[in-house]
Design a protein around this motif. Structure first.
Motif, PDB file in Angstrom:
ATOM      1  N   THR B  44      13.884 -21.558  -2.053  1.00 15.04           N
ATOM      2  CA  THR B  44      12.539 -20.818  -2.233  1.00 15.04           C
ATOM      3  C   THR B  44      13.321 -18.902  -2.899  1.00 15.04           C
ATOM      4  OG1 THR B  44      11.159 -21.459  -1.334  1.00 15.04           O
ATOM      5  CG2 THR B  44      11.353 -18.970  -1.386  1.00 15.04           C
ATOM      6  N   ARG B  48      12.755 -16.968  -5.942  1.00 13.95           N
ATOM      7  CA  ARG B  48      12.810 -15.717  -5.761  1.00 13.95           C
ATOM      8  C   ARG B  48      13.071 -14.667  -6.392  1.00 13.95           C
ATOM      9  NH1 ARG B  48      11.006 -14.974   0.050  1.00 13.95           N
ATOM     10  NH2 ARG B  48       8.844 -15.872   0.224  1.00 13.95           N
ATOM     11  N   ALA B  51      11.808 -15.269 -10.604  1.00 15.96           N
ATOM     12  CA  ALA B  51      10.963 -14.398 -10.751  1.00 15.96           C
ATOM     13  C   ALA B  51      10.828 -13.258 -10.510  1.00 15.96           C
ATOM     14  CB  ALA B  51       9.471 -15.356  -9.558  1.00 15.96           C
ATOM     15  N   HIS B  52      12.143 -12.970 -10.341  1.00 13.78           N
ATOM     16  CA  HIS B  52      12.319 -11.493 -10.109  1.00 13.78           C
ATOM     17  C   HIS B  52      11.709 -10.753  -9.378  1.00 13.78           C
ATOM     18  CE1 HIS B  52      14.147  -7.447 -11.953  1.00 13.78           C
ATOM     19  NE2 HIS B  52      13.373  -7.031 -11.923  1.00 13.78           N
ATOM     20  N   ILE B  53      11.608 -11.182  -8.241  1.00 16.47           N
ATOM     21  CA  ILE B  53      11.187 -11.159  -6.560  1.00 16.47           C
ATOM     22  C   ILE B  53      11.999 -10.157  -5.979  1.00 16.47           C
ATOM     23  CG2 ILE B  53       9.887 -11.611  -4.685  1.00 16.47           C
ATOM     24  CD1 ILE B  53       8.257 -13.692  -6.166  1.00 16.47           C
ATOM     25  N   GLN B  73       9.279 -11.424 -16.444  1.00 16.33           N
ATOM     26  CA  GLN B  73       7.907 -11.852 -15.495  1.00 16.33           C
ATOM     27  C   GLN B  73       6.709 -11.633 -16.065  1.00 16.33           C
ATOM     28  OE1 GLN B  73       8.005  -8.869 -12.303  1.00 16.33           O
ATOM     29  NE2 GLN B  73       8.415  -9.395 -11.039  1.00 16.33           N
ATOM     30  N   TYR B  78       4.418 -18.507 -11.841  1.00 17.86           N
ATOM     31  CA  TYR B  78       4.835 -19.045 -10.429  1.00 17.86           C
ATOM     32  C   TYR B  78       4.164 -19.130  -9.359  1.00 17.86           C
ATOM     33  CZ  TYR B  78       7.489 -18.276  -6.414  1.00 17.86           C
ATOM     34  OH  TYR B  78       7.971 -18.460  -4.972  1.00 17.86           O
ATOM     35  N   PRO B  80       3.970 -21.022  -5.924  1.00 14.24           N
ATOM     36  CA  PRO B  80       5.049 -20.363  -4.800  1.00 14.24           C
ATOM     37  C   PRO B  80       4.608 -21.534  -3.875  1.00 14.24           C
ATOM     38  CG  PRO B  80       4.025 -18.180  -5.601  1.00 14.24           C
ATOM     39  CD  PRO B  80       2.578 -19.502  -6.136  1.00 14.24           C
ATOM     40  N   GLU B  82       3.734 -21.851  -0.805  1.00 18.03           N
ATOM     41  CA  GLU B  82       2.902 -20.922   0.513  1.00 18.03           C
ATOM     42  C   GLU B  82       1.912 -20.099  -0.723  1.00 18.03           C
ATOM     43  OE1 GLU B  82       2.502 -21.215   3.003  1.00 18.03           O
ATOM     44  OE2 GLU B  82       5.123 -21.658   4.408  1.00 18.03           O
ATOM     45  N   LEU B  98      -5.483 -11.562 -12.052  1.00 17.35           N
ATOM     46  CA  LEU B  98      -4.327 -12.062 -12.039  1.00 17.35           C
ATOM     47  C   LEU B  98      -3.576 -11.814 -13.492  1.00 17.35           C
ATOM     48  CD1 LEU B  98      -4.136 -14.834  -9.175  1.00 17.35           C
ATOM     49  CD2 LEU B  98      -2.968 -12.225  -8.416  1.00 17.35           C
ATOM     50  N   LEU B 101      -2.612  -8.420 -14.029  1.00 16.06           N
ATOM     51  CA  LEU B 101      -1.046  -7.706 -13.949  1.00 16.06           C
ATOM     52  C   LEU B 101      -0.096  -8.473 -14.851  1.00 16.06           C
ATOM     53  CD1 LEU B 101      -1.885  -8.197  -9.881  1.00 16.06           C
ATOM     54  CD2 LEU B 101      -1.521  -6.813 -11.216  1.00 16.06           C
ATOM     55  N   LYS B 102      -0.853  -9.890 -15.469  1.00 13.03           N
ATOM     56  CA  LYS B 102       0.508 -10.200 -15.669  1.00 13.03           C
ATOM     57  C   LYS B 102       0.279  -9.611 -17.784  1.00 13.03           C
ATOM     58  CE  LYS B 102       2.993 -13.351 -13.822  1.00 13.03           C
ATOM     59  NZ  LYS B 102       4.342 -13.365 -13.643  1.00 13.03           N
TER      60      LYS B 102
END
Lengths: 440, 307
Positions: B44, B48, B51-53, B73, B78, B80, B82, B98, B101-102
């Motif tokens: 994970t 992350r 995913a550039h988190i 991004q 992605y 996840p 969870e 969503l 947001l992309k």
């Protein structure tokens, strides 16, 4: 649309469409009005069978009873008596009499005190009415004894009015002081409640996203900072909308209240809207409304309203970002309880100074508190309601608030970006310090 | 726009813990890349950073040669491990949000959301609130959110967990299509049989380090044909005899079948002979490379021993 705007719009739309928002927006003003109107209606409705007290008057001076009978309050029936004080007392005790008013012979020289004997002591209103009646009767009699003629007595009875005039740039406000105090309290409380209410909403939103796990998907699309700011701004807009709606609704309901009361109580009853009758005997507003709208408008100037909005927004932005940081650190709302204390405390403490600032708006402490960014959102608005605050102080307070906001966001964003991705582990303050320091 | 994902010596530390230690690999377009590892291996953490988190402490992550950024991004989807959705929000509204947001337009996002929901036989859900959906339905919505903006890189973290076999088949089909369409698919899992079935390339990490990497075939070949599977009718006692002698290790056994790992120096014929000598009828006998699960187990424990 920028990511912040997208998030803010989604937060805003999602919330204003919720049942919660619609219910609270509509119900809060109705409830407020109900709190004011219901007691009035109840008291007035039961007013028909208001008890008349039978009060025996034992006038040992022999000169006051007649005059007193004329000055008797509406709910009191004075019965003159010569019976000895002891037996009168016994009758009150048995319930044969409601009360006894004893006016001793030396009352006129000021060497003795009048006494009112009853089992219950009488209500506040009754006490003040009786005191007023006895005082005015005694004073007139003393003047007459001193040789004053009718003209002198008339002159003595002539009203003595003192108006408190607040001088402002926008124009002088006569009789605005009491309304100023009231507005100061209302606005101060409103800022406090609004900051707490919408700040906690931000926190719950953050916790919800975290427990839902949606946050990881969202931050794979937008920066955590954008998500944080979008959320804070979106909920801030919800707050502004709700406050505006409340303002408009309250105004409309207030306008409607007088005719509604009149309809409920019959046209001959003058509807005293705010508080029970006699609760504010000094208000003395000539109009039937509790407060003269002109006097309210004199205090509630556009300048004050704009400042109220700006300080609400500033305080909200400052505390909401801190609330967001708290929300990001926990997994459930229950966990947030203790962590939010350091955030809530700076909102509550200024509230304790509210009465002081209303009383001493020009003291150095009041000026300082109204400039300090943690207390200025509540206290500057309060000060502005009761005093004429120089523009530079208002601007300085806003500037300091803006600086504090930027600082709070800087810290909060660093905690937030780490916190939202952490689950299960409780963060210590040392962890927090590391998150803030290390954020890359 | 096919884009390879490339990690070069990526390292990430959390406090004292070295979560990802100089991890390098390349996931090619049109191939399914399996990122494997036990829990806590750093999967994970690695994802992350892709995913550039979060940002690596050192090393680089590039997509199509471009360092990951808010711009990359938008070209990633992605899912996840969870995962969740806004419970009070309607499915359609949520997908459009969503998608926006992309970087999709509102109209474009709506069209894509409807098309994908149709595809999963879920057109009726568009106006439903998420909380009204079953868990499996929610997972489909989450998958739609992952792929609706047609990303060049699709990251799926344990995508099959919690899916019933029917939905798992649908998902598997869709993933295969994404691969056909030249997308890069990164598939993180600890379920070896799925990886064995689906992946073209794999990378095994444990303790934050790459233990094993390459195409599925290469990895298997590296381990040689030292595993025997047999089906038989008769007394299974000979298996215990072989194991006691240290000639084999039993990977799995049932009443009439077993898979054995041959110890060094043991010939497959020795196993067959032992079976026949015990009087059992041998129906099937096969020598092959060890199953991925075994490779995985061995590599991880080997790495632990070296560390």
């Amino acid at each position: 649309m920028s990511p912040i705007a997208l998030v803010a719009r989604s937060e805003f739309l999602r919330r204003i469409r919720s049942k919660w928002f619609i219910a609270t927006t509509l119900l809060a003003p109705l409830l407020t009005i109900a709190i004011v109107v219901v007691p009035v209606v109840a008291i007035t409705a039961s007013g028909g069978d208001e008890v008349t007290r039978e009060v025996a008057v034992r006038d040992e001076t022999g000169r006051l009873a007649d005059a007193l009978a004329e000055e008797a309050p509406e709910s009191v029936l004075f019965l003159r008596t010569g019976a000895p004080a002891d037996s009168l007392r016994a009758q009150v005790l048995r319930g044969d009499l409601d009360a006894v008013l004893v006016l001793p012979a030396d009352l006129l020289t000021g060497e003795a005190r009048a006494r009112y004997l009853s089992r219950s002591g009488g209500g506040l209103t009754l006490q003040s009415e009786l005191r007023g009646a006895v005082r005015s009767v005694v004073r007139a009699e003393r003047a007459r004894l001193a040789g004053a003629g009718d003209e002198v007595l008339e002159v003595l009875d002539a009203p003595t009015a003192l108006d408190f005039v607040t001088v402002r740039d926008e124009g002088d406000a006569a009789g605005g002081a009491e309304i100023g105090f009231l507005i100061a309290n209302v606005l101060g409380l409103l800022v406090y409640i609004a900051v707490l209410l919408y700040g906690a909403m931000v926190m719950r939103g953050v916790i919800e996203e975290k427990t839902n796990r949606i946050v990881e998907v969202v931050v794979s699309s937008v920066r955590p900072f954008d998500l944080l700011m979008g959320k804070v701004l979106g909920i801030g807009a919800v707050g502004l909308l709700q406050l505006a709606a409340w303002g408009v609704l309250l105004f409309a309901l207030n306008l409607a209240a007088a005719p509604i009361l009149a309809a409920l109580l019959g046209p001959d009853v003058a509807p005293p809207v705010a508080g029970a009758p006699g609760a504010m005997p000094t208000a003395g507003a000539p109009s039937e409304l509790p407060f003269d709208p002109g006097a309210i408008a004199a205090v509630l100037t556009p300048g004050l309203l704009v400042s109220f909005v700006l300080f609400f927004l500033g305080g909200y932005l400052l505390f909401a970002s801190l609330f967001a940081a708290v929300g990001s650190m926990v997994d459930t709302e229950a966990d947030a309880q203790s962590l939010q204390v350091p955030v809530i405390l700076p909102i509550i403490v200024p509230l304790l100074f509210l009465p002081y600032v209303v009383d001493q708006p020009e003291s150095a402490l009041s000026v300082g508190l109204s400039l300090f960014p943690l207390s200025s959102p509540v206290l500057m608005v309060v000060r502005m309601s009761v005093a004429s605050v120089p523009l530079w102080q208002v601007l300085l307070a806003l500037a300091l608030l803006a600086v504090a906001f930027v600082g709070a966001v800087w810290v909060a964003a660093r905690i937030y970006r780490v916190g939202i991705l952490m689950t299960g582990k409780k963060a210590s303050f040392r962890d927090l310090a590391r998150w803030v320091r290390e954020a890359a | 726009m096919p884009s390879a994902l490339r990690l070069d010596s990526v390292t990430k530390r959390y406090g004292q813990t070295l979560a990802v230690d100089r991890v390098s690999f390349t996931a090619e377009p049109g191939r399914l890349f399996g990122l494997l590892g036990p829990n806590g291996a750093g999967k994970t953490s690695t994802i992350r950073m892709i995913a550039h988190i979060t940002a690596p402490d050192s090393g680089t992550v590039t997509l199509g040669g471009e360092p990951v950024s808010p711009a990359t991004q938008r070209r990633m989807g992605y899912l996840p491990e969870e995962r969740g959705l806004y419970r009070k929000m309607k499915v359609g509204e949520q997908l459009v949000y969503l998608g926006q947001l992309k970087g999709m337009g509102a109209h474009e996002a709506e069209t894509a959301a409807r098309r994908w929901l149709d595809r999963f036989g879920a057109s009726g859900w568009y106006g439903k609130k998420v909380e009204e959906l079953s868990k499996g339905m929610q997972q489909k919505v989450q998958f739609v959110a992952t792929v609706m903006h047609d990303p060049a890189l699709v990251i799926l973290d344990e995508p099959f967990s919690g899916l019933d076999p029917l939905n798992a088949d649908v998902l598997q089909e869709t993933v295969a299509e994404l691969r056909e369409a030249g997308r890069t698919v990164l598939f993180a899992s600890h379920r070896m049989e799925q990886v064995e079935q689906l992946c073209d390339d794999l990378c095994l990490i444990a303790g934050g380090r790459v233990i094993l990497a390459g195409s599925l075939r290469e990895v298997r070949q590296r381990f040689g044909r030292d595993t025997a599977s047999l089906e038989f009718d008769g007394d299974a006692g000979f298996l215990d005899g072989l194991e006691r002698a240290g000639a084999v290790r039993i990977l799995s056994r049932s009443a009439h079948a077993a898979t054995l790992r041959l110890a060094e120096g043991t010939d497959a014929r020795d196993v067959l002979r032992a079976a026949l000598d015990s009087g059992a009828d041998v129906d099937r006998f096969e020598v092959h490379t060890p199953p991925l699960a075994e490779i995985f187990r061995e590599s991880v424990s080997g790495a632990a021993a070296r560390a």
